[in-house]
Design an enzyme around this catalytic site. Structure first.
Site, PDB file in Angstrom:
ATOM      1  N   ASP A  48       0.840  -1.197   0.000  1.00  0.00           N
ATOM      2  CA  ASP A  48       0.000   0.000   0.000  1.00  0.00           C
ATOM      3  C   ASP A  48       0.878   1.250   0.000  1.00  0.00           C
ATOM      4  O   ASP A  48       2.023   1.200  -0.462  1.00  0.00           O
ATOM      5  CB  ASP A  48      -0.948  -0.027   1.207  1.00  0.00           C
ATOM      6  CG  ASP A  48      -2.307   0.560   0.892  1.00  0.00           C
ATOM      7  OD1 ASP A  48      -2.364   1.770   0.613  1.00  0.00           O
ATOM      8  OD2 ASP A  48      -3.306  -0.172   0.922  1.00  0.00           O
ATOM      9  N   HIS A  85      -4.117   6.106   2.999  1.00  0.00           N
ATOM     10  CA  HIS A  85      -4.725   4.882   2.477  1.00  0.00           C
ATOM     11  C   HIS A  85      -4.121   3.631   3.110  1.00  0.00           C
ATOM     12  O   HIS A  85      -4.842   2.724   3.555  1.00  0.00           O
ATOM     13  CB  HIS A  85      -4.546   4.849   0.956  1.00  0.00           C
ATOM     14  CG  HIS A  85      -5.306   3.784   0.249  1.00  0.00           C
ATOM     15  ND1 HIS A  85      -4.883   2.470   0.214  1.00  0.00           N
ATOM     16  CD2 HIS A  85      -6.455   3.820  -0.471  1.00  0.00           C
ATOM     17  CE1 HIS A  85      -5.739   1.754  -0.506  1.00  0.00           C
ATOM     18  NE2 HIS A  85      -6.702   2.550  -0.922  1.00  0.00           N
ATOM     19  N   SER A 125     -10.704  -1.099  -2.143  1.00  0.00           N
ATOM     20  CA  SER A 125      -9.525  -1.046  -1.263  1.00  0.00           C
ATOM     21  C   SER A 125      -9.896  -1.336   0.175  1.00  0.00           C
ATOM     22  O   SER A 125      -9.136  -1.967   0.911  1.00  0.00           O
ATOM     23  CB  SER A 125      -8.877   0.339  -1.334  1.00  0.00           C
ATOM     24  OG  SER A 125      -8.074   0.486  -2.460  1.00  0.00           O
TER      25      SER A 125
END
Length: 970
Positions: free
Chosen positions: A350, A423, A768
């Protein structure tokens, strides 16, 4: 009841969805060159100084613009070409030629630009017909293929043309040109190099070899033999580069990665000619270029909705009521049996991690598992002390990124595993975060304990995603394939048990050209479960990524929690809305306007006028009003920012038809709410029918136990599988809409550069967010069954998924239509049932190699030889089956392994797809031991003359059904 459920689908032509160029767009294709350069295109034509054809400049120093009718028109070009041809003929050689072409693409009727006739082909792109050229040159442009990759960029795939140069009458010289796309430049096209040579004597004449722009290629060599040290492996990889490079230092400098652990291969910067030589070597299994912009990130009540109670992180469960406790047997069973995921290691690819977050504290955790072999890599604002017994490892990879985009801008991201985006922190805490009480985003919504699904599992971060150059964090990250493959190779060697990859692509990639698929194949060989995002390109059909059958491909769906912020119109109608903005308006009505009616004079009055794009709104017309903005182009949070800039007091964000009824919430910078597409139309019509439209926004309240839930999110990518229609994808759906989890404190909740607010927890949506839910569930099952293969764990998750919502009815899409396997695979994740599935459909690495043989990939492992007649692709032993274009009868085989009670009997039942008959043989399976395997046949027959249900989103027909194996003693 123990049950395994499978879906059958009939597919006839898989559809590929593309976009069209629908407006005049300027693109630039640059063919860069040497000192001997000229420029032929839409403006002035530039030649070398000695050609006496230097373009004239006006008083300001700008180049004089010319075309076929101007003073530097066709005749002048002819004279320069004659000069050039004569000069080259005198030398007896041809210099490397480089050309800059400014191309205007449009879908209107063909136009002539600088003598080039541009003719559009709507579904493919553009073609150039033969064009007028100087009399000294005869030329025909034979092929120009252009594919529209996304709304912002055009891929120039290839341009191959043959030119014949006519010099003096006593001498004719043949010249061949090869123009190939080398590198994409932002959103304006790609760099190409024109290589020029005499087709017969180029090599033998010893002409200067032109130096082109080097692309990164991934060279895959299969498995390691296990007999070489890491240094010997790297030396072997370098030997391939030594064979195509004259200088050893150049060969070493071109090597970006040497994959030394499980994956045998390397990534290197090569010219296409060099790549062509390497690809022809016998040892090379596959070879493919890395493409910038191909892969990107696919952007918690959710665990309670899934039936997994949020725990304290120390083995004790949090309880909210006596009633909840009494009904929590399954939850206790799963978490207690799995010991909250204790000592299972989840690797996450990520954007990095914020190690200071309370979600990653290690209080009360035992020592790091002995199986862990990884490192804590130091870098900017990150050192070994940031790892602990929870965050046990962290690495970062950016060689591929920096080769494509240049050195990382340290003001945009950290050159370390630290997360500036948010994220990676969000996905990591969703999967394995510790319980944190009183966690909430800005505004205090959904306040309460936040926990990952496996709170005592360990986390290892592999940072592979970085900011787009020249763009904000809100516009997304880019993840380079060579960097990801290096991360997967390290993760396998480090000792992870599960890999979570919330990264996807819009491209349909062959397995041999897919870095994630190839890396995941090596991972599952070592019983590492790999969970990947299906993508955020829905609701269009065949938009999935990560379609390899050894990967768990995860779709996204909603949970039973809303953040209600209704709109009340001046006519008394109340419309459902959603928001988590911390800002409120007074409880009064304000003037309501449509954005398209309050734009600046220069803004075209088309559909984009109502989308509140930057700089579009007139402050004079907007001040003091609530503005209705529609989704489409631009960022959701950016639209609110534009309203605030223009003096609006609040805004209503209306979904487009494609967005349906999903209400993704944002922490806007002013009061605002989002409404469904049909409700946005209602508000629009109200504004248009009332001269003094009014509205007020009701402050947000958190609402639990909403129904129906789950619903498949509109953005979630759909099947059918464009690469292999005989494999159903996605596999499963999990919560991915408005998920609350930890966040980077270096990033604002909107990720906008001018938003200086900071939060520790934030909402985000996307596949995600769904992916780490499945990764965590896999970690819990792995903790209970450490010897199960990755395929067995995948089977357990898939066969226990549910197709029923909390109303007891079939799961629907966001629009209320009944969902199907192309939306959710086998159904919605149910972790509490997955640890005891009764039966599993197991598959080995050899089974996947046989699948690849059947699919046309013959040499993916040099140690494995494909049989002359490999089994059908549909025969891969997995729970779901698909048969493409079935016209008669096909019989498939499945094998199940008993993992439930030692002595058990399973009976088969079938719900046949519309227009087909399905028969299982035998219909009863008797097991006498755990681990015992039984096989059965599934015969599917198309019923002649039977009309079948037509899929509303495609021209092909699909039918869906199911079969179940039920334990008679349960």
């Amino acid at each position: 009841m123990l049950r395994t459920t499978c879906w059958t689908a009939r597919m006839q032509n898989v559809l590929f969805y593309g976009r069209h160029v629908d407006e005049v767009t300027e693109r630039k294709a640059q063919i860069q060159g040497s000192e001997d350069a000229y420029n032929l295109g839409v403006g002035a034509t530039t030649y070398p100084e000695e050609d006496q054809c230097t373009p004239r400049k006006d008083a300001s120093g700008a180049l004089a613009v010319s075309d076929a009718g101007s003073r530097m028109g066709q005749r002048h070009v002819d004279e320069c070409w004659e000069q050039r041809t004569n000069r080259n003929s005198t030398r007896g050689t041809l210099d490397s030629t480089y050309l800059t072409v400014n191309v205007y693409f449009k879908t209107n009727p063909p136009v002539s630009i600088g003598g080039w006739v541009v003719s559009p082909i709507p579904e493919v792109g553009l073609t150039f017909s033969p064009f007028a050229v100087p009399s000294s040159l005869e030329a025909s442009l034979e092929e120009f293929a252009v594919l529209l990759a996304d709304s912002d960029s055009l891929k120039l795939l290839s341009l191959a043309n043959k030119w014949t140069t006519r010099g003096r009458s006593d001498r004719t010289q043949g010249v061949a040109f090869l123009l190939t796309c080398r590198e994409f430049i932002g959103r304006f096209g790609c760099v190409m190099r024109a290589r020029e040579w005499d087709s017969d004597t180029w090599m033998s004449a010893g002409k200067r070899r032109p130096i082109g722009i080097r692309h990164v290629y991934i060279v895959y060599l299969g498995e390691h033999s296990g007999e070489q040290t890491h240094q010997e492996i790297e030396d072997t990889h370098l030997s391939y580069l030594f064979s195509i490079r004259a200088k050893e230092e150049e060969a070493r400098a071109s090597l970006l990665y040497s994959y030394k652990n499980s994956i045998n291969g390397f990534a290197a910067a090569l010219e296409p000619e060099e790549a062509s030589v390497l690809s022809g070597m016998d040892e090379v299994v596959s070879m493919f270029p890395s493409h910038p912009k191909r892969w990107s990130l696919q952007t918690t009540r959710s665990w309670e909705f899934l039936g997994v109670e949020e725990g304290e992180g120390d083995g004790k469960e949090h309880r909210t009521s006596h009633e909840e406790e009494s009904n929590n047997t399954e939850k206790e069973s799963l978490l207690n049996k799995a010991k909250y995921g204790k000592d299972i290691i989840v690797g996450v690819l990520d954007s990095g991690i914020w190690p200071e977050s309370r979600s990653f504290h290690d209080e009360g955790m035992g020592p790091v598992p002995k199986s862990w072999k990884g490192i804590c890599q130091a870098g900017d604002s990150f050192n070994s002390s940031h790892c602990n017994r929870k965050l046990i490892g962290a690495r970062y990879y950016l060689k591929g990124y920096e080769h494509a985009y240049g050195p990382l801008n340290s003001s945009n991201d950290y050159r370390s595993p630290r997360d500036r985006d948010g994220h990676g922190t969000h996905t990591s805490s969703t999967a394995t975060g510790r319980t944190v009480y009183n966690a909430s985003p800005l505004g205090g919504f959904a306040k309460g304990p936040a926990s990952g699904g496996a709170p005592l599992a360990r986390i290892a971060m592999y940072k592979v995603c970085w900011p787009f150059k020249g763009k904000t964090l809100a516009e997304g990250d880019i993840c380079m394939e060579e960097d990801m493959l290096a991360a997967i190779d390290d993760a396998i060697a480090d000792g992870v048990d599960v890999i979570s990859i919330s990264i996807g692509t819009k491209d349909t990639l062959k397995y041999s050209d897919d870095g994630i698929a190839m890396g995941a194949l090596h991972a599952v060989k070592r019983n590492i479960v790999v969970s990947c995002a299906a993508g955020n390109s829905g609701p269009a059909a065949s938009t999935l990524s990560n379609t390899a059958p050894w990967i768990i491909t995860v779709a996204a769906s909603s949970i039973d929690r809303d953040f209600s912020s209704p709109v009340v119109l001046g006519n008394g109608i109340t419309i459902k809305g959603g928001s988590v903005t911390p800002y409120k308006l007074k409880n009064q009505f304000y003037p309501l306007v449509y954005a398209g009616d309050v734009v600046e004079p220069h803004v075209p009055k088309n559909s984009s006028a109502g989308q509140c794009l930057p700089g579009s709104l007139s402050p004079k017309k907007t001040k003091g009003k609530i503005v209705l903005c529609f989704r489409g182009e631009g960022l959701r949070v950016g639209k609110g920012l534009e309203v605030r800039r223009a003096g609006g007091v609040g805004f209503i964000l209306g979904n487009s038809l494609a967005n349906g009824n999903d209400l993704p919430i944002d922490t806007h910078l002013l009061p605002g709410t989002i409404v469904a597409a049909k409700d946005a139309t209602t508000i629009y019509n109200y504004i248009k029918s009332h001269k003094k439209a009014m509205a007020k926004l009701i402050p947000t309240k958190t609402v639990l136990n909403t129904k129906p839930a789950p619903c498949v999110a509109s953005f979630s990518s759909r099947g059918p599988n464009a690469l292999e229609p005989n494999i159903i994808k996605p596999d499963i759906t999990a919560p991915g809409l408005n998920i609350l989890a930890a966040w980077s404190e270096a990033s604002s909740p909107t990720k906008l550069d001018f938003d200086h607010r900071r939060v520790k927890y934030n909402f985000d949506s996307g596949t995600s967010m769904a992916t780490p839910h499945v990764a965590a569930a896999a970690a819990l099952v792995k903790a209970i069954h450490p010897t199960w293969s990755s395929a067995a764990i995948r089977s357990a998750l898939v066969t226990t998924a549910s197709t029923i919502n909390n109303l007891g009815e079939p799961i629907t899409t966001d629009t209320g239509e009944e969902a199907n396997p192309f939306n959710y695979g086998s159904g919605h994740l149910q972790p509490t049932r997955a640890y005891d599935p009764g039966l599993v459909y197991d598959a080995s690495y050899i089974d996947y190699l046989l699948f690849l043989c059947s699919a046309g990939y013959k040499n993916m492992d040099r140690n494995f030889k494909c049989p002359k007649a490999p089994p059908s692709v549909s025969n891969l032993n997995q729970p779901c089956l698909a048969i493409s274009s079935l016209k008669g009868t096909m019989t498939l085989k499945r094998t199940v392994t008993n993992v439930g009670q030692r002595k058990s009997v399973y009976s088969a039942s079938v719900e046949s797809p519309n227009g087909f008959s399905v028969r299982l043989d035998p219909t009863v399976l008797v097991f006498n031991d755990i681990g015992q395997k039984k096989s059965f046949n599934i015969t599917v027959t198309a019923i002649k003359g039977h009309s079948r249900r037509r899929n509303s989103n495609a021209t092909s027909e699909y039918s869906f059904g199911s079969y179940s194996l039920t334990d008679e003693f349960m």
